[in-house]
Design a protein around this motif. Structure first.
Motif, mmCIF file in Angstrom:
data_model
loop_
_atom_site.group_PDB
_atom_site.id
_atom_site.type_symbol
_atom_site.label_atom_id
_atom_site.label_comp_id
_atom_site.label_asym_id
_atom_site.label_seq_id
_atom_site.Cartn_x
_atom_site.Cartn_y
_atom_site.Cartn_z
ATOM 1 N N ALA A 8 -1.763 -63.651 64.405
ATOM 2 C CA ALA A 8 -1.441 -64.769 65.294
ATOM 3 C C ALA A 8 -2.703 -65.517 65.700
ATOM 4 C CB ALA A 8 -0.708 -64.257 66.536
ATOM 5 N N ALA A 9 -3.774 -64.776 65.977
ATOM 6 C CA ALA A 9 -5.042 -65.386 66.363
ATOM 7 C C ALA A 9 -5.600 -66.241 65.234
ATOM 8 C CB ALA A 9 -6.049 -64.304 66.752
ATOM 9 N N GLN A 10 -5.436 -65.795 63.983
ATOM 10 C CA GLN A 10 -5.904 -66.564 62.837
ATOM 11 C C GLN A 10 -5.140 -67.884 62.723
ATOM 12 O OE1 GLN A 10 -5.450 -64.051 59.406
ATOM 13 N NE2 GLN A 10 -6.919 -62.520 60.138
ATOM 14 N N ILE A 11 -3.838 -67.816 62.940
ATOM 15 C CA ILE A 11 -3.011 -69.024 62.856
ATOM 16 C C ILE A 11 -3.373 -69.995 63.970
ATOM 17 C CG2 ILE A 11 -0.651 -69.909 63.066
ATOM 18 C CD1 ILE A 11 0.286 -67.332 61.687
ATOM 19 N N ILE A 12 -3.513 -69.455 65.178
ATOM 20 C CA ILE A 12 -3.850 -70.305 66.320
ATOM 21 C C ILE A 12 -5.211 -70.961 66.130
ATOM 22 C CG2 ILE A 12 -4.499 -70.230 68.762
ATOM 23 C CD1 ILE A 12 -1.511 -70.301 68.316
ATOM 24 N N SER A 13 -6.161 -70.246 65.512
ATOM 25 C CA SER A 13 -7.520 -70.770 65.361
ATOM 26 C C SER A 13 -7.567 -71.993 64.457
ATOM 27 C CB SER A 13 -8.453 -69.686 64.816
ATOM 28 O OG SER A 13 -8.110 -69.351 63.479
ATOM 29 N N VAL A 14 -6.586 -72.124 63.552
ATOM 30 C CA VAL A 14 -6.579 -73.270 62.649
ATOM 31 C C VAL A 14 -5.464 -74.260 63.005
ATOM 32 C CG1 VAL A 14 -7.569 -71.956 60.753
ATOM 33 C CG2 VAL A 14 -5.085 -72.067 60.980
ATOM 34 N N THR A 15 -4.777 -74.007 64.097
ATOM 35 C CA THR A 15 -3.686 -74.874 64.521
ATOM 36 C C THR A 15 -4.146 -75.721 65.704
ATOM 37 O OG1 THR A 15 -2.039 -73.234 63.839
ATOM 38 C CG2 THR A 15 -1.301 -74.933 65.354
ATOM 39 N N ASN A 16 -3.685 -76.939 65.742
ATOM 40 C CA ASN A 16 -4.089 -77.854 66.798
ATOM 41 C C ASN A 16 -3.228 -77.660 68.035
ATOM 42 O OD1 ASN A 16 -5.309 -79.946 68.196
ATOM 43 N ND2 ASN A 16 -4.002 -81.506 67.253
ATOM 44 N N VAL A 17 -3.581 -76.683 68.847
ATOM 45 C CA VAL A 17 -2.902 -76.484 70.129
ATOM 46 C C VAL A 17 -3.492 -77.500 71.105
ATOM 47 C CG1 VAL A 17 -2.434 -74.896 72.021
ATOM 48 C CG2 VAL A 17 -2.587 -74.038 69.677
ATOM 49 N N PRO A 18 -2.678 -78.369 71.669
ATOM 50 C CA PRO A 18 -3.223 -79.440 72.510
ATOM 51 C C PRO A 18 -3.960 -78.916 73.734
ATOM 52 C CG PRO A 18 -0.845 -79.290 72.775
ATOM 53 C CD PRO A 18 -1.211 -78.413 71.620
ATOM 54 N N ARG A 19 -4.981 -79.630 74.099
ATOM 55 C CA ARG A 19 -5.751 -79.291 75.288
ATOM 56 C C ARG A 19 -4.936 -79.633 76.528
ATOM 57 N NH1 ARG A 19 -9.200 -82.030 78.725
ATOM 58 N NH2 ARG A 19 -10.951 -80.828 79.560
ATOM 59 N N ILE A 20 -5.041 -78.809 77.529
ATOM 60 C CA ILE A 20 -4.348 -79.074 78.779
ATOM 61 C C ILE A 20 -4.936 -80.326 79.427
ATOM 62 C CG2 ILE A 20 -3.934 -78.215 81.120
ATOM 63 C CD1 ILE A 20 -3.879 -75.435 80.033
ATOM 64 N N PRO A 21 -4.098 -81.258 79.868
ATOM 65 C CA PRO A 21 -4.608 -82.461 80.532
ATOM 66 C C PRO A 21 -5.491 -82.122 81.743
ATOM 67 C CG PRO A 21 -2.290 -82.721 80.011
ATOM 68 C CD PRO A 21 -2.638 -81.290 79.707
ATOM 69 N N ASP A 22 -6.462 -82.975 81.999
ATOM 70 C CA ASP A 22 -7.401 -82.741 83.104
ATOM 71 C C ASP A 22 -6.683 -82.552 84.431
ATOM 72 O OD1 ASP A 22 -9.574 -82.868 81.437
ATOM 73 O OD2 ASP A 22 -9.983 -84.988 81.824
ATOM 74 N N GLU A 23 -5.583 -83.287 84.622
ATOM 75 C CA GLU A 23 -4.849 -83.179 85.882
ATOM 76 C C GLU A 23 -4.351 -81.754 86.116
ATOM 77 O OE1 GLU A 23 -4.526 -87.441 84.551
ATOM 78 O OE2 GLU A 23 -4.315 -85.462 83.616
ATOM 79 N N ILE A 24 -3.943 -81.077 85.048
ATOM 80 C CA ILE A 24 -3.434 -79.715 85.178
ATOM 81 C C ILE A 24 -4.571 -78.752 85.496
ATOM 82 C CG2 ILE A 24 -2.327 -77.814 83.939
ATOM 83 C CD1 ILE A 24 -0.648 -79.833 82.478
ATOM 84 N N ILE A 25 -5.705 -78.943 84.825
ATOM 85 C CA ILE A 25 -6.870 -78.096 85.095
ATOM 86 C C ILE A 25 -7.313 -78.233 86.547
ATOM 87 C CG2 ILE A 25 -9.298 -77.686 84.519
ATOM 88 C CD1 ILE A 25 -8.633 -78.651 81.678
ATOM 89 N N ILE A 186 1.935 -65.602 73.090
ATOM 90 C CA ILE A 186 1.008 -64.991 74.047
ATOM 91 C C ILE A 186 -0.299 -65.765 74.102
ATOM 92 C CG2 ILE A 186 -0.408 -62.963 74.537
ATOM 93 C CD1 ILE A 186 1.764 -61.245 73.368
ATOM 94 N N PHE A 187 -0.853 -66.080 72.940
ATOM 95 C CA PHE A 187 -2.124 -66.808 72.894
ATOM 96 C C PHE A 187 -1.999 -68.191 73.540
ATOM 97 C CE2 PHE A 187 -3.000 -63.699 69.546
ATOM 98 C CZ PHE A 187 -4.303 -63.346 69.856
ATOM 99 N N ILE A 188 -0.908 -68.867 73.229
ATOM 100 C CA ILE A 188 -0.709 -70.209 73.778
ATOM 101 C C ILE A 188 -0.525 -70.152 75.286
ATOM 102 C CG2 ILE A 188 0.801 -72.230 73.743
ATOM 103 C CD1 ILE A 188 1.451 -71.377 70.782
ATOM 104 N N ALA A 189 0.290 -69.205 75.749
ATOM 105 C CA ALA A 189 0.535 -69.068 77.188
ATOM 106 C C ALA A 189 -0.750 -68.769 77.948
ATOM 107 C CB ALA A 189 1.566 -67.972 77.445
ATOM 108 N N LYS A 190 -1.588 -67.918 77.370
ATOM 109 C CA LYS A 190 -2.864 -67.600 78.027
ATOM 110 C C LYS A 190 -3.796 -68.798 78.038
ATOM 111 C CE LYS A 190 -2.942 -62.586 77.319
ATOM 112 N NZ LYS A 190 -3.654 -61.435 76.695
ATOM 113 N N LYS A 191 -3.817 -69.553 76.941
ATOM 114 C CA LYS A 191 -4.668 -70.744 76.877
ATOM 115 C C LYS A 191 -4.266 -71.747 77.935
ATOM 116 C CE LYS A 191 -6.280 -74.486 73.904
ATOM 117 N NZ LYS A 191 -6.403 -75.031 72.532
#
Length: 286
Positions: A8-25, A186-191
């Motif tokens: 899963a980590a290998q797939i996530i590392s090459v997949t474009n998971v969007p960055r959380i918007p600044d407002e959320i951070i 899991i990886f996405i939720a943690k990110k």
């Protein structure tokens, strides 16, 4: 388990998971303070008009029991309280950043409908809030979006199988991809800094042994059970062709750990039928 996570980590590392918007951070930073400022919280939610519109639509369709429409961020903060705000704003924002194809939209639509049903079911589960139930239902298959990008045609068939065979389909998914959408989730939720109770429910919402594995963790066990019952409600509302004995057994497994009245399932199904395809409509409360 470890091998599935590594894949899963290998797939996530090459997949474009969007960055959380600044407002959320910035919202998370404010809520982590000892004394969060409600005005600052409302201003952050209001900063981006598009995010605000999505947030208010979500609040009014399935998060609150208010009979009058909530029209601005300040009112939402006052009604919901600070404990609920982050999950709701996160869910409303990210669902609009993810989907890139018809299949991905179908996956997220199923999650959105399950979120509606889960939020309705939470009314009878004392230790789970509507927001927690909604985001658990919504995000349960977020890993499927990214797994599907590895082989869209193959995953479309797998996703249909998940709807009718929610337990055995995981084995097929594992055999094909060497991991599952649960582990990517899991990886996405943690990110995205999603609450740990939610990502635990994501990991186990297809596991027939979830009751034994959750031990004394009543909240996680209830969230998993709510997802299971909510998925059956979605199938009942929209996909009668997927109604199998395995799906009914899956529903019963969830029901076995929840103390729901007879009308709870009907209410969940009705919520999907009324608002699942019309996010601008406002449901009434109990």
């Amino acid at each position: 388990m470890q091998a599935k996570l590594q894949k899963a980590a290998q797939i996530i590392s090459v997949t474009n998971v969007p960055r959380i918007p600044d407002e959320i951070i910035r919202l998370k930073e404010e809520l982590n303070k000892t004394y969060p400022n409600t005005v600052t919280v409302a201003n952050l939610i209001s900063h981006n008009p598009e995010l605000l519109g999505n947030f208010l639509s979500l609040v009014n369709t399935n998060v609150t029991n208010e009979k009058t429409e909530i029209k601005d961020a300040k009112a939402a903060v006052n009604v919901l309280g600070l404990d609920e705000i982050y999950n709701i704003f996160l869910a409303s924002s990210l669902t609009n950043l993810i989907a890139q194809s018809t299949l991905e939209k179908q996956i997220l639509m199923h999650g959105a409908q399950a979120g509606l049903a889960a939020a309705e079911l939470s009314y009878w589960v004392p230790n789970v809030t509507r927001a927690e139930a909604y985001i658990s239902g919504l995000m349960q298959n977020v890993g499927a979006v990214y797994l599907s990008r590895q082989s869209p045609e193959a995953y479309e068939k797998l996703f249909q199988t998940h709807l009718s065979k929610p337990i055995t389909a995981i084995d097929e998914e594992q055999a094909f991809f060497d991991t599952t959408h649960l582990h990517l989730g899991i990886f996405i939720a943690k990110k995205w800094n999603i609450d740990h109770n939610v990502y635990k429910s994501i990991l186990m919402h297809h596991d027939p042994e979830f009751i034994q594995k959750t031990g004394n963790d009543d909240k996680v066990r209830n969230l998993i059970a709510i997802i299971m019952v909510a998925n059956f409600a979605v199938a009942s509302a929209n996909h009668e062709q997927y109604m199998t004995q395995e799906l009914k057994n899956y529903r019963d497994l969830g029901l076995s750990t929840l103390n729901l009245p007879d009308n709870a399932m009907k209410a969940a199904i009705s919520a999907v039928q009324k608002w699942g395809k019309s996010p601008t409509k406002t449901p009434g409360g109990h």
